[in-house]
Scaffold this motif. Structure first.
Motif, mmCIF file in Angstrom:
data_model
loop_
_atom_site.group_PDB
_atom_site.id
_atom_site.type_symbol
_atom_site.label_atom_id
_atom_site.label_comp_id
_atom_site.label_asym_id
_atom_site.label_seq_id
_atom_site.Cartn_x
_atom_site.Cartn_y
_atom_site.Cartn_z
ATOM 1 N N LYS A 43 0.829 -1.200 0.000
ATOM 2 C CA LYS A 43 0.000 0.000 0.000
ATOM 3 C C LYS A 43 0.866 1.254 0.000
ATOM 4 C CE LYS A 43 -4.033 -2.086 2.203
ATOM 5 N NZ LYS A 43 -5.073 -1.929 3.258
ATOM 6 N N GLU A 44 0.222 2.391 -0.249
ATOM 7 C CA GLU A 44 0.943 3.653 -0.237
ATOM 8 C C GLU A 44 1.199 4.108 1.205
ATOM 9 O OE1 GLU A 44 -0.750 5.532 -4.435
ATOM 10 O OE2 GLU A 44 -1.092 6.561 -2.527
ATOM 11 N N ARG A 45 2.190 4.966 1.347
ATOM 12 C CA ARG A 45 2.489 5.524 2.660
ATOM 13 C C ARG A 45 1.316 6.354 3.136
ATOM 14 N NH1 ARG A 45 8.306 8.245 3.188
ATOM 15 N NH2 ARG A 45 8.746 6.254 2.176
ATOM 16 N N GLU A 46 0.972 6.234 4.428
ATOM 17 C CA GLU A 46 -0.166 6.963 4.974
ATOM 18 C C GLU A 46 0.219 7.719 6.229
ATOM 19 O OE1 GLU A 46 -3.053 3.863 5.713
ATOM 20 O OE2 GLU A 46 -2.337 3.596 7.766
ATOM 21 N N PHE A 47 -0.477 8.804 6.441
ATOM 22 C CA PHE A 47 -0.257 9.652 7.611
ATOM 23 C C PHE A 47 -0.730 8.961 8.877
ATOM 24 C CE2 PHE A 47 0.009 13.436 10.085
ATOM 25 C CZ PHE A 47 -1.122 13.448 10.897
ATOM 26 N N VAL A 48 0.040 9.127 9.959
ATOM 27 C CA VAL A 48 -0.332 8.566 11.259
ATOM 28 C C VAL A 48 -0.599 9.666 12.276
ATOM 29 C CG1 VAL A 48 0.426 7.138 13.195
ATOM 30 C CG2 VAL A 48 0.943 6.430 10.843
ATOM 31 N N ALA A 49 0.383 10.540 12.480
ATOM 32 C CA ALA A 49 0.252 11.574 13.513
ATOM 33 C C ALA A 49 1.230 12.695 13.237
ATOM 34 C CB ALA A 49 0.511 10.980 14.898
ATOM 35 N N ALA A 50 0.910 13.886 13.767
ATOM 36 C CA ALA A 50 1.780 15.049 13.610
ATOM 37 C C ALA A 50 1.738 15.890 14.867
ATOM 38 C CB ALA A 50 1.358 15.886 12.405
ATOM 39 N N ILE A 51 2.812 16.642 15.074
ATOM 40 C CA ILE A 51 2.909 17.532 16.222
ATOM 41 C C ILE A 51 3.649 18.788 15.802
ATOM 42 C CG2 ILE A 51 5.049 16.449 17.048
ATOM 43 C CD1 ILE A 51 3.990 16.963 19.924
ATOM 44 N N SER A 52 3.169 19.934 16.284
ATOM 45 C CA SER A 52 3.869 21.179 16.012
ATOM 46 C C SER A 52 5.098 21.258 16.907
ATOM 47 C CB SER A 52 2.953 22.385 16.261
ATOM 48 O OG SER A 52 2.562 22.437 17.623
ATOM 49 N N TRP A 53 6.167 21.788 16.366
ATOM 50 C CA TRP A 53 7.438 21.725 17.072
ATOM 51 C C TRP A 53 7.451 22.575 18.334
ATOM 52 C CZ3 TRP A 53 10.478 18.036 17.231
ATOM 53 C CH2 TRP A 53 11.831 18.151 17.539
ATOM 54 N N SER A 54 6.822 23.712 18.293
ATOM 55 C CA SER A 54 6.896 24.618 19.435
ATOM 56 C C SER A 54 5.659 24.563 20.329
ATOM 57 C CB SER A 54 7.098 26.052 18.951
ATOM 58 O OG SER A 54 6.025 26.428 18.106
ATOM 59 N N GLY A 55 4.493 24.423 19.732
ATOM 60 C CA GLY A 55 3.276 24.539 20.518
ATOM 61 C C GLY A 55 2.700 23.235 21.026
ATOM 62 N N GLY A 56 3.172 22.100 20.554
ATOM 63 C CA GLY A 56 2.645 20.839 21.038
ATOM 64 C C GLY A 56 1.275 20.497 20.492
ATOM 65 N N THR A 57 0.805 21.180 19.478
ATOM 66 C CA THR A 57 -0.474 20.825 18.859
ATOM 67 C C THR A 57 -0.320 19.503 18.132
ATOM 68 O OG1 THR A 57 -0.956 23.168 18.533
ATOM 69 C CG2 THR A 57 -2.275 21.596 17.280
ATOM 70 N N THR A 58 -1.296 18.609 18.306
ATOM 71 C CA THR A 58 -1.212 17.297 17.690
ATOM 72 C C THR A 58 -2.399 17.025 16.776
ATOM 73 O OG1 THR A 58 -2.286 16.287 19.611
ATOM 74 C CG2 THR A 58 0.122 16.323 19.592
ATOM 75 N N TYR A 59 -2.172 16.066 15.875
ATOM 76 C CA TYR A 59 -3.215 15.689 14.919
ATOM 77 C C TYR A 59 -3.005 14.223 14.583
ATOM 78 C CZ TYR A 59 -6.082 15.820 10.688
ATOM 79 O OH TYR A 59 -7.039 15.583 9.746
ATOM 80 N N TYR A 60 -4.105 13.461 14.521
ATOM 81 C CA TYR A 60 -4.005 12.019 14.327
ATOM 82 C C TYR A 60 -4.908 11.523 13.204
ATOM 83 C CZ TYR A 60 -1.819 12.004 18.935
ATOM 84 O OH TYR A 60 -0.980 12.239 20.002
ATOM 85 N N ALA A 61 -4.470 10.452 12.580
ATOM 86 C CA ALA A 61 -5.351 9.741 11.672
ATOM 87 C C ALA A 61 -6.443 9.061 12.491
ATOM 88 C CB ALA A 61 -4.562 8.700 10.883
ATOM 89 N N ASP A 62 -7.629 8.950 11.919
ATOM 90 C CA ASP A 62 -8.744 8.330 12.642
ATOM 91 C C ASP A 62 -8.417 6.898 13.065
ATOM 92 O OD1 ASP A 62 -11.397 9.935 10.694
ATOM 93 O OD2 ASP A 62 -10.236 10.620 12.421
ATOM 94 N N SER A 63 -7.638 6.209 12.271
ATOM 95 C CA SER A 63 -7.348 4.798 12.538
ATOM 96 C C SER A 63 -6.509 4.576 13.797
ATOM 97 C CB SER A 63 -6.646 4.175 11.333
ATOM 98 O OG SER A 63 -5.437 4.851 11.052
ATOM 99 N N VAL A 64 -5.828 5.612 14.258
ATOM 100 C CA VAL A 64 -4.958 5.449 15.437
ATOM 101 C C VAL A 64 -5.393 6.326 16.607
ATOM 102 C CG1 VAL A 64 -3.029 4.889 13.914
ATOM 103 C CG2 VAL A 64 -3.257 7.223 14.817
#
Length: 121
Positions: A43-64
């Protein structure tokens, strides 16, 4: 230039936990975003999670969401992915990534070499 090196992958039983590590070196600034992606077999590469470097804001794929947690240390030299309640479908090569501005849906500019995570049933 930014260098990323992942570690912490391995074999775990379903329901277990693993923690992935991403060592960050090179020139980074507070606008950077850090993230984890994965590529499942065939399968193709998929997004899992992200975080902003300074503020700690996070974002997740629904699957995780609710099972994985992304974090970074205050020195800005390490990014983590805590993975709980692992499922066989989580089996993949996991990649650490960085982008020059924290916009998870936008392009990612730097990639690590990947670390294998295998979840047995």
């Amino acid at each position: 230039q930014v260098q990323l090196v992942e570690s912490g992958g391995g074999l775990v039983q379903a329901g277990g936990s693993l923690r992935l590590f991403c060592a960050v070196s090179g020139r980074t600034v507070s606008s950077y975003g850090m993230g984890w992606f994965r590529q499942l077999p065939g399968k193709e590469r998929e997004f899992v999670a992200a975080i902003s470097w300074s503020g700690g804001t996070t974002y997740y794929a629904d699957s995780v969401k609710g099972r994985f947690t992304i974090s970074r240390d205050k020195s800005m030299k390490m990014v983590y992915l805590q993975m709980n309640s692992l499922k066989p479908d989580d089996t993949a090569v996991y990649y650490c990534a960085a982008q020059r501005n924290y916009v998870p849906a936008a392009a990612w500019h730097y990639w690590g070499q990947g670390t294998q995570v295998t979840v047995s049933s």
